[in-house]
Design a protein around this motif. Structure first.
Motif, short mmCIF file in Angstrom:
data_model
loop_
_atom_site.label_atom_id
_atom_site.label_comp_id
_atom_site.label_asym_id
_atom_site.label_seq_id
_atom_site.Cartn_x
_atom_site.Cartn_y
_atom_site.Cartn_z
N HIS A 1 14.42 5.08 -51.05
CA HIS A 1 15.17 5.80 -52.08
C HIS A 1 16.01 4.87 -52.95
N TRP A 2 16.00 3.57 -52.67
CA TRP A 2 16.88 2.63 -53.35
C TRP A 2 16.11 1.82 -54.40
N THR B 1 17.26 -1.53 -56.95
CA THR B 1 18.28 -2.47 -57.40
C THR B 1 17.69 -3.36 -58.48
N ARG C 1 20.66 2.05 -57.82
CA ARG C 1 20.41 3.49 -57.91
C ARG C 1 19.85 4.01 -56.58
N TYR C 2 20.37 5.17 -56.18
CA TYR C 2 19.86 5.86 -54.99
C TYR C 2 19.36 7.23 -55.42
N SER C 3 18.08 7.48 -55.18
CA SER C 3 17.48 8.77 -55.51
C SER C 3 17.40 9.59 -54.23
N GLY C 4 18.32 10.52 -54.11
CA GLY C 4 18.42 11.28 -52.88
C GLY C 4 17.60 12.56 -52.91
N SER D 1 20.55 12.02 -57.89
CA SER D 1 20.50 10.56 -57.87
C SER D 1 21.88 10.02 -58.24
#
Length: 217
Positions: free
Chosen positions: A121-122, A124, A166-169, A174
């Motif tokens: 989900h990350w 960078t 960025r983290y797309s949860g 996100s």
């Protein structure tokens, strides 16, 4: 693995470019801008946009990318886009002598690049923006004596870094942390009346952070 690259050379000739047609200062060049009354007495000289210019532009553009995928380590991507302005010559009806302007108003070399690592989900991303040196005076002038005496006829090149995490949860949310001008680089411009920076290339804010949360419907 995936690799792609594209290199283009361009040459553009333009004529009849817009510029200020000043009938007051150059009445013989712009007689249509002279307004006379019924008796032939001149009572107004107009300044208006006219097709008075010409330019010749040459340069290179490069785009390249390289992508690596690993089962355990995710995806790594490199991208570079570069532009080199080899020549930018202008002339007008008023000033017919061609003037080379490349490297004066803006640097000849501009480069954009990034390295991105995606895992789960990350994502960078480290970004870089580099611009080359430029002249510290106008193309139709010589370096001012004040600049020559202290060796400041050229503005130095510069490099700006940025970071995006960025983290797309789950559930369409996100979250992102963005750091612009990561090293807090300060602009340097020796040209008079610029305030010490070139607004077209420099970052005048310094390092700053942005936090964002996004929901996609």
């Amino acid at each position: 693995h995936a690799f792609s690259t594209n290199l283009d050379w361009y040459q553009v000739s333009r004529s009849d470019e817009f510029g200020i047609a000043d009938a007051f200062s150059y009445p013989s060049l712009f007689p249509d801008g002279l307004v006379r009354d019924a008796d032939g007495v001149l009572y107004r000289a107009n300044r208006y946009l006219g097709n008075i210019g010409r330019s010749e532009t040459q340069g290179w553009e490069l785009e390249t990318s390289y992508q690596l995928r690993y089962d355990d380590l995710g995806e790594l991507r490199f991208r570079v886009a570069a532009h080199y302005l080899k020549q930018y010559i202008t002339s007008t009806i008023i000033e017919p002598e061609p003037v080379e302007r490349a490297g004066h108003e803006t640097p000849k070399l501009n480069l954009l690049g990034d390295v991105q690592w995606r895992l789960g989900h990350w994502a960078t991303t480290l970004t870089v923006r580099h611009f080359g040196a430029s002249f510290a005076y106008s193309a139709d002038e010589v370096c001012p004596k004040e600049n020559r005496d202290v060796g400041k006829c050229r503005n130095p090149s510069g490099t700006l870094l940025g970071l995006n995490v960025r983290y797309s949860g789950p559930e369409n949310w996100s979250y992102a942390l963005v750091v612009n001008n990561l090293l807090d680089s300060r602009p340097t411009n020796y040209r008079f009346y610029t305030g010490g920076y070139n607004a077209s290339v420099d970052d005048v804010y310094g390092r700053y952070f942005t936090l964002a949360a996004t929901y996609r419907f």
